[in-house]
Design a protein around this motif. Sequence first.
Motif, PDB file in Angstrom:
ATOM      1  N   TRP A 458       0.835  -1.194   0.000  1.00  0.00           N
ATOM      2  CA  TRP A 458       0.000   0.000   0.000  1.00  0.00           C
ATOM      3  C   TRP A 458       0.873   1.248   0.000  1.00  0.00           C
ATOM      4  O   TRP A 458       2.069   1.181   0.290  1.00  0.00           O
ATOM      5  N   ARG A 471      -4.129   5.551   3.672  1.00  0.00           N
ATOM      6  CA  ARG A 471      -3.637   4.406   2.914  1.00  0.00           C
ATOM      7  C   ARG A 471      -4.449   4.184   1.646  1.00  0.00           C
ATOM      8  O   ARG A 471      -5.666   4.327   1.648  1.00  0.00           O
ATOM      9  N   LEU A 473      -4.466   0.979  -1.196  1.00  0.00           N
ATOM     10  CA  LEU A 473      -3.904  -0.323  -1.523  1.00  0.00           C
ATOM     11  C   LEU A 473      -3.272  -0.296  -2.904  1.00  0.00           C
ATOM     12  O   LEU A 473      -3.799   0.307  -3.849  1.00  0.00           O
TER      13      LEU A 473
END
Length: 760
Positions: A458, A471, A473
């Motif tokens: 990520w 975050r 991915l």
Amino acid sequence: MRHKCLFFLLCFFLPFFRGQAQDFFDLNTISEIRIQFNQSNWNHLLDSLKENDDQEYLTAPTVEINGQFFANVGVKYKGNNAYDPDFAKKPLDLELDHVVNNQNYQGVKDIKLNNGYSDPSFVREALSFELLNQYTEAPRANYAKVWINGEYQGVYVNIEHINKRFVRDRFFTDGENPFFKCNPADYDGPGTGGNYSDLVFIGADSSAYEDKYKLESDYGWRELILLMDSLKNHPEGLAAQLDVDRVLWMLAFNNVLINLDSYTGAYAQNYYLYLDENGRWLPVVWDLNLDFGAFPLLTPPGGFGGLPLTLTQMQQLDPLAQADNPSRPLISQLLAQPVWRRMYLAHLRTLLEENFSNGAYALRAQEIQDFIADEVQNDPKKFFSYADFQANLDTGVPGGFAGTVPGLTQLMDPRSAFLSAHPALNTTPPAFGSYAAQALNGNVVTIGVQIAGADAAWVGWRFDSAAVFQRALLYDDGLHQDGAAGDGFWGASFPLNAPRAQYFIYAENAEAGRFLPARAEHEFFVYEIPLATAGAGEVVINEVLADNETGSADEAGEREDWLELYNTTDKTLSLAGLFLSDKPAQPALWPFPAGAYISAGGYRIVWLDEDPDQGIYHANFKLSADGETLRFSGPALQLYDQVVVGAQQPDLSFGRYPNGSGPFVSMPTTFNGPNSLSSGQEEAAAAPIRIYPNPSSQLVRIEAPALQGPIEVFDALGRRVSVRAVKNHPSVELDFGPLPAGMYYIRIAPHFSRPVLVQH
């Protein structure tokens, strides 16, 4: 620290270092400090104050620092084991503004001078802080020679003090949030009977903790107890309350360097906790004079006190030491999470590879010793001989807590070999290849990176250093700008809502994890796109306050004059190279520096406080409450906007109404938000508040004019799982990603509450 690049299409990254401009702590300099008391019995007086009241200072009429004189400086002895009335050389604490308000040397008001107790090498603190600053925010350290009433006291270690100035400078805050010194109250040193700063939850009554932690702010017990409750009962929500990455760096540092006079060791002490503007606790390490094994005490699981370790036991201390110790929940609960354990081991590996496996620490220790050798040799009051000073880099010297202070290489060379071969570190983490970024459609950043041997990856991203990394991915499925599925080239994207974004990459497999850059989150990449410079009419002066008595404060906690600009367009614009002035005959008085911008349809506050060192939005002039002319000019000094500000009443501003386009009128302040003729606070309370998306899988955005006060998140059982301080912001994002799926309630004090459904 950050890595920076400017991308027009697709390219790679080049690093640069953002240094600290503070000569007083430059490790290549040795300061000279001369203290002059009126009393000839100053030593006895300082001993008496230390014994009777550890907080009291003796006033020195004159203190000279590198040729600069200061009047009426507070001086006292400090320390726990490093202080003894029979010591010839005692640690010192100087308070420059003890009598004279705001008196400082290069911005420093509090000077902490350590005496080299239990460190024959005289490099432990300076070297340790230099290493630690590569990976997290920490004090800086160098050396100073000290005279008192003309008598030479020897060379001391000069340590940067952790106070409100420190957190303001490092953590993008005004310093007024909850702040704790995590040292037990027993003479500001080790506690007794398990009375340690261990973050063990023992109930909701703050009186149970008052002998464990020293409150350095006006409030904070409730927030600290919530953290301890979460450590014990709700560890799944810790990412919303704790800067986990900073904690992992601290724990890795303590373990590798055998820094056991710390949270990791016997007394769970020698760190600070500060609650930042995002509602997360930030740890700061301090007091490293017993680093590199000079304090060999480790608490057994479930026990109190310390069991002394032999040299061999320190060399072979498990990298996961204390991971099963319930009396160290900051270690046991974080390392119980597989991803955090892999991240911790990745940090530990970086520390090891960059400093110890290659012998770099020993070379640096020798450089520091060579630099201070003459000063140590001429020190008449040092604790160890000059021969001991020279020997302790490589061999043990009699003294210290266990009878021998180990040599640095004697301890660390075998330790480095042990850790490198340990099963927890003798693994194969993912490997990074080429990496790059590009902007799509001007509002999305796509990251592409070659990764071998990863099961998951990520990118962490944010728009400025005051924010929390979010975050996104990374995928290798052929659907995320990543090439063909399964080709080892991973892709991800995130929105670009500012002219620049900071980011790093993390990848892991079942065995290990790896960061890019290796020192993330402390280091990161910067992605920038060129912005058009604001033209005439696109950005206007929107509001001015010249008498700020009770209103909004700047990053330093100071209520200063301010000016608000408003972007009338739907595009983010650069302000760099434009000018502000309160002198029409000098239109170029203050140029906006590189990096200055204003968001689409947004506001930009410029503090008119004559403090340009406090940030890029602090001008070099002030306003007069009696009235002035403010001029906003283009790159060729052409007039963009101008306003004549008459005499102002306290906390009443002069602003455009309607917002952004109307004439200037006197009005209640609406700092960093739409102008109104009613009270800014009343309007904010009555205005509609948007919370979206709802349901959400991770980020929830809250929008309202001038959000003010704490935003709290409660779970379905009414337990508070997160709190975030907000000060006059029109929007804020909350990260629900670390929390389990379920129903939560957002409360914006004191009147508003709304449920949010989180789905993963």
